[in-house]
Design an enzyme around this catalytic site. Structure first.
Site, PDB file in Angstrom:
ATOM      1  NE  ARG A 216      41.768  37.751  35.015  1.00 26.62           N
ATOM      2  CZ  ARG A 216      42.115  36.655  35.664  1.00 26.62           C
ATOM      3  NH1 ARG A 216      42.327  35.539  35.014  1.00 26.62           N
ATOM      4  NH2 ARG A 216      42.261  36.663  36.966  1.00 26.62           N
TER       5      ARG A 216
ATOM      6  CG  ASP B 239      37.872  31.815  40.794  1.00 31.85           C
ATOM      7  OD1 ASP B 239      37.762  32.340  39.668  1.00 31.85           O
ATOM      8  OD2 ASP B 239      38.832  32.052  41.560  1.00 31.85           O
TER       9      ASP B 239
ATOM     10  NE  ARG C 178      45.201  38.046  34.637  1.00 33.42           N
ATOM     11  CZ  ARG C 178      45.227  39.161  33.943  1.00 33.42           C
ATOM     12  NH1 ARG C 178      45.387  39.124  32.660  1.00 33.42           N
ATOM     13  NH2 ARG C 178      45.060  40.318  34.542  1.00 33.42           N
TER      14      ARG C 178
ATOM     15  CB  CYS D 105      43.731  35.436  30.372  1.00 36.14           C
ATOM     16  SG  CYS D 105      42.386  35.508  31.524  1.00 36.14           S
TER      17      CYS D 105
ATOM     18  CE  LYS E 157      44.656  29.202  41.377  1.00 32.71           C
ATOM     19  NZ  LYS E 157      45.054  30.512  40.812  1.00 32.71           N
ATOM     20  CG  ASN E 158      43.045  32.438  43.863  1.00 33.37           C
ATOM     21  OD1 ASN E 158      43.892  31.970  43.110  1.00 33.37           O
ATOM     22  ND2 ASN E 158      41.799  32.679  43.496  1.00 33.37           N
TER      23      ASN E 158
ATOM     24  NE  ARG F 138      47.461  28.419  36.104  1.00 34.10           N
ATOM     25  CZ  ARG F 138      46.878  29.580  35.868  1.00 34.10           C
ATOM     26  NH1 ARG F 138      46.198  29.758  34.760  1.00 34.10           N
ATOM     27  NH2 ARG F 138      46.975  30.558  36.724  1.00 34.10           N
TER      28      ARG F 138
HETATM   29  C1  UD1 Z   1      41.507  36.986  41.480  1.00 29.51           C
HETATM   30  C2  UD1 Z   1      41.660  35.502  41.555  1.00 29.51           C
HETATM   31  C3  UD1 Z   1      40.785  34.812  40.530  1.00 29.51           C
HETATM   32  C4  UD1 Z   1      39.335  35.293  40.657  1.00 29.51           C
HETATM   33  C5  UD1 Z   1      39.256  36.813  40.671  1.00 29.51           C
HETATM   34  C6  UD1 Z   1      37.865  37.330  40.945  1.00 29.51           C
HETATM   35  C7  UD1 Z   1      43.936  35.202  42.336  1.00 29.51           C
HETATM   36  C8  UD1 Z   1      45.314  34.747  42.034  1.00 29.51           C
HETATM   37  N1  UD1 Z   1      43.053  35.143  41.331  1.00 29.51           N
HETATM   38  O1  UD1 Z   1      41.964  37.397  40.196  1.00 29.51           O
HETATM   39  O2  UD1 Z   1      40.856  33.399  40.724  1.00 29.51           O
HETATM   40  O3  UD1 Z   1      38.584  34.788  39.568  1.00 29.51           O
HETATM   41  O4  UD1 Z   1      40.138  37.343  41.669  1.00 29.51           O
HETATM   42  O5  UD1 Z   1      37.406  36.835  42.168  1.00 29.51           O
HETATM   43  O6  UD1 Z   1      43.628  35.568  43.453  1.00 29.51           O
HETATM   44  N2  UD1 Z   1      39.970  44.775  36.890  1.00 29.51           N
HETATM   45  C9  UD1 Z   1      40.143  45.989  36.268  1.00 29.51           C
HETATM   46  N3  UD1 Z   1      41.333  46.642  36.417  1.00 29.51           N
HETATM   47  C10 UD1 Z   1      42.346  46.134  37.172  1.00 29.51           C
HETATM   48  C11 UD1 Z   1      42.163  44.899  37.828  1.00 29.51           C
HETATM   49  C12 UD1 Z   1      40.951  44.242  37.661  1.00 29.51           C
HETATM   50  O7  UD1 Z   1      39.264  46.477  35.576  1.00 29.51           O
HETATM   51  O8  UD1 Z   1      43.403  46.769  37.272  1.00 29.51           O
HETATM   52  C13 UD1 Z   1      38.693  44.055  36.729  1.00 29.51           C
HETATM   53  C14 UD1 Z   1      38.894  42.685  36.052  1.00 29.51           C
HETATM   54  O9  UD1 Z   1      38.924  42.804  34.652  1.00 29.51           O
HETATM   55  C15 UD1 Z   1      37.668  41.938  36.535  1.00 29.51           C
HETATM   56  C16 UD1 Z   1      37.476  42.485  37.947  1.00 29.51           C
HETATM   57  O10 UD1 Z   1      38.197  43.706  37.997  1.00 29.51           O
HETATM   58  O11 UD1 Z   1      36.555  42.257  35.754  1.00 29.51           O
HETATM   59  C17 UD1 Z   1      37.940  41.571  39.044  1.00 29.51           C
HETATM   60  O12 UD1 Z   1      39.273  41.193  38.812  1.00 29.51           O
HETATM   61  P1  UD1 Z   1      40.299  40.956  40.014  1.00 29.51           P
HETATM   62  O13 UD1 Z   1      39.570  40.937  41.296  1.00 29.51           O
HETATM   63  O14 UD1 Z   1      41.437  41.895  39.835  1.00 29.51           O
HETATM   64  O15 UD1 Z   1      40.817  39.486  39.701  1.00 29.51           O
HETATM   65  P2  UD1 Z   1      42.276  38.934  39.910  1.00 29.51           P
HETATM   66  O16 UD1 Z   1      42.910  39.543  41.089  1.00 29.51           O
HETATM   67  O17 UD1 Z   1      43.002  38.977  38.603  1.00 29.51           O
END
Ligand code: UD1
Length: 419
Positions: free
Chosen positions: A122, A305, A93, A117, A22-23, A397
Site C-alpha cells: 500500500r 472489501d 491509513r 499493512c 465509513k470510507n 473500526r
Molecule cells: C480505499 C478504501 C479501502 C479499499 C480500497 C480499495 C478508504 C478509507 N479505504 O483504500 O477500504 O479496500 O480503497 O477499494 O476509503 N496504490 C499505489 N500507490 C498509491 C496509492 C495506491 O500503488 O499511491 C495502489 C494500492 O497499493 C492498491 C491500489 O492502488 O493496490 C488501490 O489502493 P487505493 O485505492 O489507494 O486504496 P485506499 O485508498 O488506501
C-alpha cells in the site's frame, strides 16, 4: 479487548438498517480543515475510525461536537498544527488523506507515511506525485512526508491506477488551488462522489466525480456546509453475504442499489435472490449455493472489501469457486483461518480456489484486518457449534453495532472480554 462468540447455524431473518459509509465519512471529516466555518455531517457511523479521525482533527485545532447520535459538527476556526502523527496514521491509513486539505488550507503539511499493512504494501507514491503536480515541494524525512506550497496551482494529474485515497487527496488539495485541475484515471468509487458532493456544498467547483476524469476549478475560499453521508455499501454486501450463507431472508434498509450492481450480480449467480424493496433490498437464499468466479476490481467492479465475506460464503457452495484478488497483493489472510474451520481452499498467487460445500465447524479464529474479520463472522454464522473471533477491535473500526444488528436478525452472537 473483546471477542465475538457465535453459535452458528441460525438463518438470519428480519430487517436491518445500514449505517453511514465509513470510507465516505473519513475523507468528508478531513474536508472540514478546508474552511474556518462549521460543517455539519449527518449519518456518521459510530466507529473506532471515526474516533481516530476526531483525535487527528483535534490535534490540528479542529473542534468536534456530537449534535446527536450520528450528527457531527466540526470547525477548523484556526489550525494550530499541520501534522498527522505516526501513532494515528499507523492505526488508520486513511489519515494520510489529511495531506491535501492541510496543504490547501495552511500551505504546509507533515504527514507520517503509513508503512505496509496486513493486506499489502500500500504505497502512497500517487498521493505524493499528485500534490507535487499541483506545485507542492515534497520531501520524505524521518518517516514523514513534508510538503510546502505558498499556494497550490491547478494541473493535469494522471493516476497510474485509480487509487481512491490519492483521488481524494488531490481532489481536496485542488479545491483551493489557483486555476483548473484535471484528475485523469480517477477513482470512481461512490465514496469519492460523496466527498465531491460535500466539497461542492462547501463552495468547491467540481465536475466529473464518479467518472474517470474529474475537473476542479479552484476557488479562493470554501465555506461551511451540511452533508449527509451515503449508506455503507460494504456493510450492505457483508450482511448480504451473511444472509446468503445462513439460508436467510433479510431486508436491508438503506441499501444503495445503484452502488451494488456487481455485488448483486455475483450474489445472484451464487444463489441469492435479491429484489428491490421500498427503501432498500431483500435477499433470500432458499436453494443451494452455486460456485462462481469472482475477480476484485476498482469500482464499478466487485469490491476487494467484500472478498473475504464472499470467500466465507463460497465455502458453502456446491462446487469449485475461483476468486482472484487484483487490488491488494496479500489479501487472503482469512483463508488460513477458514481452512482451520474446515474449508477447502487452495491458493496460488492472487487466486484462491474454494471447493464446497464444506461443513464448517466452529473454532477459535482471529483476523488481521477489518474485512477479514467480517469474513470470519460470516463463516461462524454458517458453521456448526461455536466460533470465537478474537481481535474484535478490527470490527469496531468499521462496523457499527455489528453484534446487535446480527442478534436482532436472529444470530446467536455475543460479545465478551478476551479470555
Ligand atoms: C480505499 C478504501 C479501502 C479499499 C480500497 C480499495 C478508504 C478509507 N479505504 O483504500 O477500504 O479496500 O480503497 O477499494 O476509503 N496504490 C499505489 N500507490 C498509491 C496509492 C495506491 O500503488 O499511491 C495502489 C494500492 O497499493 C492498491 C491500489 O492502488 O493496490 C488501490 O489502493 P487505493 O485505492 O489507494 O486504496 P485506499 O485508498 O488506501
Amino acid at each position: 479487548m473483546d471477542r465475538m462468540i457465535i453459535h452458528g447455524g441460525a438463518p438470519l431473518r428480519g430487517v436491518v438498517e445500514l449505517s453511514g459509509s465509513k470510507n465516505a465519512t473519513l475523507p468528508i471529516m478531513m474536508a472540514a480543515v478546508l474552511t474556518a466555518e462549521p460543517v455539519i455531517i449527518r449519518n456518521v457511523p459510530r466507529l473506532r475510525d471515526v474516533a481516530t479521525a476526531i483525535e487527528l482533527l483535534g490535534g490540528l485545532g479542529v473542534a468536534a461536537r456530537w449534535r446527536g447520535d450520528h450528527e457531527l459538527e466540526l470547525q477548523a476556526r484556526e489550525l494550530i498544527g499541520h501534522e498527522a502523527p505516526y501513532e494515528l496514521v499507523k492505526t488508520m491509513r486513511a489519515s494520510f488523506v489529511m495531506l491535501g486539505p492541510l496543504l490547501a488550507r495552511g500551505g504546509r503539511a507533515r504527514v507520517s507515511t503509513p508503512g505496509g499493512c496486513a493486506i499489502g504494501a500500500r504505497p502512497v507514491n500517487l498521493h505524493i506525485a499528485g500534490v507535487r503536480a499541483l506545485g507542492a515541494r515534497v520531501q520524505l524525512r524521518n518517516g514523514y512526508v513534508e510538503a510546502h506550497a505558498a499556494r497550490l496551482v491547478g494541473a493535469r494529474v494522471w493516476l497510474d491506477n485509480p487509487s481512491v485515497g490519492a483521488t481524494e487527496n488531490i481532489l481536496m488539495a485542488a479545491t483551493l488551488a489557483r486555476g483548473r485541475t484535471v484528475i485523469e484515471n480517477a477513482a470512481r468509487e461512490p465514496e469519492v462522489g460523496d466527498l465531491a458532493r460535500m466539497l461542492a456544498a462547501m463552495g468547491a467547483r467540481i465536475t466529473g466525480a464518479g467518472t474517470h476524469v474529474i475537473e476542479i476549478e479552484g476557488v479562493e475560499r470554501l465555506h461551511g456546509a451540511e452533508h449527509s453521508v451515503i449508506p455503507d455499501r460494504i456493510e450492505a454486501g457483508s450482511l448480504m453475504a451473511a444472509a446468503a450463507a445462513t439460508g436467510g431472508d433479510v431486508i436491508i434498509r438503506g441499501a444503495p442499489l445503484q452502488d451494488l450492481d456487481a455485488v448483486i450480480v455475483k450474489l445472484g449467480e451464487a444463489g441469492g435472490e435479491i429484489t428491490p424493496v421500498e427503501g432498500g433490498l431483500r435477499i433470500v437464499r432458499a436453494g443451494t449455493l452455486r460456485p462462481i468466479e469472482l475477480r476484485t476490481l476498482p469500482y464499478p467492479g466487485f469490491p476487494t472489501d467484500l472478498q473475504a465475506q464472499m470467500m466465507a460464503l463460497l465455502t458453502q457452495a456446491h462446487g469449485a469457486s475461483v476468486i482472484t484478488e487484483t487490488i491488494f497483493e496479500n489479501r487472503f489472510m482469512h483463508a488460513q483461518e477458514l481452512i482451520r474451520m474446515g474449508a477447502d481452499i487452495v491458493m496460488k498467487g492472487s487466486t484462491a480456489v474454494v471447493r464446497g460445500p464444506s461443513r464448517l465447524s466452529g473454532a477459535p479464529v482471529m483476523a488481521t484486518d477489518l474485512r477479514a474479520s467480517m469474513g470470519l463472522i460470516v463463516a461462524g454464522l454458517a458453521a456448526e457449534n461455536t466460533t470465537t473471533v478474537s481481535r474484535v477491535y478490527h470490527l469496531d473500526r468499521g462496523y457499527e453495532a455489528l453484534d446487535r444488528k446480527l442478534a436482532a436478525l436472529g444470530a446467536r452472537i455475543e460479545r465478551a472480554p478476551e479470555a
